[in-house]
Scaffold this active site. Sequence first.
Site, PDB file in Angstrom:
ATOM      1  N   GLN A 133      -2.631 -10.186  -7.521  1.00 51.79           N
ATOM      2  CA  GLN A 133      -3.092 -10.247  -8.740  1.00 51.79           C
ATOM      3  C   GLN A 133      -3.791  -9.648  -9.395  1.00 51.79           C
ATOM      4  O   GLN A 133      -4.521  -9.290 -10.631  1.00 51.79           O
ATOM      5  CB  GLN A 133      -3.283 -11.983  -9.054  1.00 51.79           C
ATOM      6  CG  GLN A 133      -1.925 -12.968  -8.765  1.00 51.79           C
ATOM      7  CD  GLN A 133      -1.720 -14.532  -8.885  1.00 51.79           C
ATOM      8  OE1 GLN A 133      -2.766 -14.552  -9.683  1.00 51.79           O
ATOM      9  NE2 GLN A 133      -1.275 -15.014  -8.103  1.00 51.79           N
ATOM     10  N   CYS A 159     -10.919 -15.742 -10.061  1.00 55.00           N
ATOM     11  CA  CYS A 159     -11.642 -14.447 -10.845  1.00 55.00           C
ATOM     12  C   CYS A 159     -12.637 -14.709 -11.898  1.00 55.00           C
ATOM     13  O   CYS A 159     -12.198 -14.257 -13.402  1.00 55.00           O
ATOM     14  CB  CYS A 159     -10.674 -13.299 -10.947  1.00 55.00           C
ATOM     15  SG  CYS A 159     -12.012 -11.291 -11.043  1.00 55.00           S
ATOM     16  N   CYS A 184     -16.386  -9.679  -7.158  1.00 56.73           N
ATOM     17  CA  CYS A 184     -16.002 -10.189  -8.393  1.00 56.73           C
ATOM     18  C   CYS A 184     -16.296  -8.197  -9.328  1.00 56.73           C
ATOM     19  O   CYS A 184     -17.248  -7.738  -9.429  1.00 56.73           O
ATOM     20  CB  CYS A 184     -16.419 -10.383  -9.386  1.00 56.73           C
ATOM     21  SG  CYS A 184     -15.873 -10.502 -11.438  1.00 56.73           S
TER      22      CYS A 184
END
Length: 415
Positions: free
Chosen positions: A53, A171, A351
Amino acid sequence: MTKSSSNLVSNQKFDIVVVGGGSAGISVTASLLKRDSNLRIGIIEPGEFHYYQPAWTLVGSGDFDIKKTRRPMQDVIPSFATWIKSRVSSLIPSQNAVELSDGEKIYYDQLIVCPGLRLAWEKIEGLEATLGKNGVTSNYAYDFAPYTKELISKLKNGKAIFTQPPMPIKCAGAPQKAMYLSCDYWLRHHTLKSINVEFYNAGAVLFGVAEFVPPLMKYVEKYDAKLNFNSNLVKIDGQAKKAWFEVKEADGSIRKIEREFDMIHVVPPQVPHDFVANSPLADPKGWCLVDNKTLQSPNFPNVFSLGDITSTPNAKTAAATRKQVVIVAKNIISLRKNQPLESFYDGYGSCPLTVQQGKIVLAEFGYGGKLLPSFPLDPTKPRRSAWALKASILPRFYWAGMLKGTEWMTRCTDS
């Protein structure tokens, strides 16, 4: 070879049962089997495919091939683990059991809960009926990320809206990453001046770690994007090209506003799975309650959890899972040997903030927003090397390393 679920008999027992065949479930199983190849591990996972993902943000900008983010589940289940292709209906830790959707129970000595979270598309009125058409897209799904690229490449003028729901979400930077990459595309194609860009965030800040806000604001200003905080998307009408937001005022009151759009990138609300939220393992909000350091259930010592479903106050990212895998694998082996748990998670999450094509602000941090950079460089500076890491190195490592039990860059604290 991977053993399938077809040979399972009712009431089968495993040394370890893993709930979930995502990043956390596959990786922790592989790491455990590397430590002890004799372990009998069952992985309960109903899905036909496994997804990488983290690359969907890049798919949405046209910088990654969507087909490279999906592989058959059978190909990633670790050798010698048993794939139980079924859905979980309930967790029964008092019986050391997991009940499946067909009523069968699977028993365990240790349980690892890692099914991820659920994307609650239905919580935004009208969204499911229009998603993937009428200018409504989302990088949070395999089927829709390519539509994001289609929309940004076709939009020459008008209004583009990007949304972020209430936390927690996986996220947390992904909603604004979609905005930055879209704006960068329009800037490079000389259309940005004709496009009105707005970001509607249900939260009160652009990013939860203060050190990264100034470099991000430079890009917000560069792209002339308007920020709207405390604004939560609650309804959408794709055909009419209208969206409705609930805006929380300073006095706590809520007002609803209506906005038109030509393109809207939606991030859905995200919630725990019901079988976790309704179990004795859940905290008051429905997440799997664990000790923040050991990732062990405080009420059922033979239960551990990792990944997006945990109650730990860290960023829900694949990078966090990569570190948590080591903690859980080591601690379960210690538990099975009747030894103290000596591996502790520091809340690490990463991130990679894609602020423009070819450059990333690599935000790495732990509990309390403590900066935990992996490299001796200013972590707030956009770098091409970070782009190479995200776009090229990490996807290859994921498939060939992390899912195979390779524990690269996974420092943890041992007492």
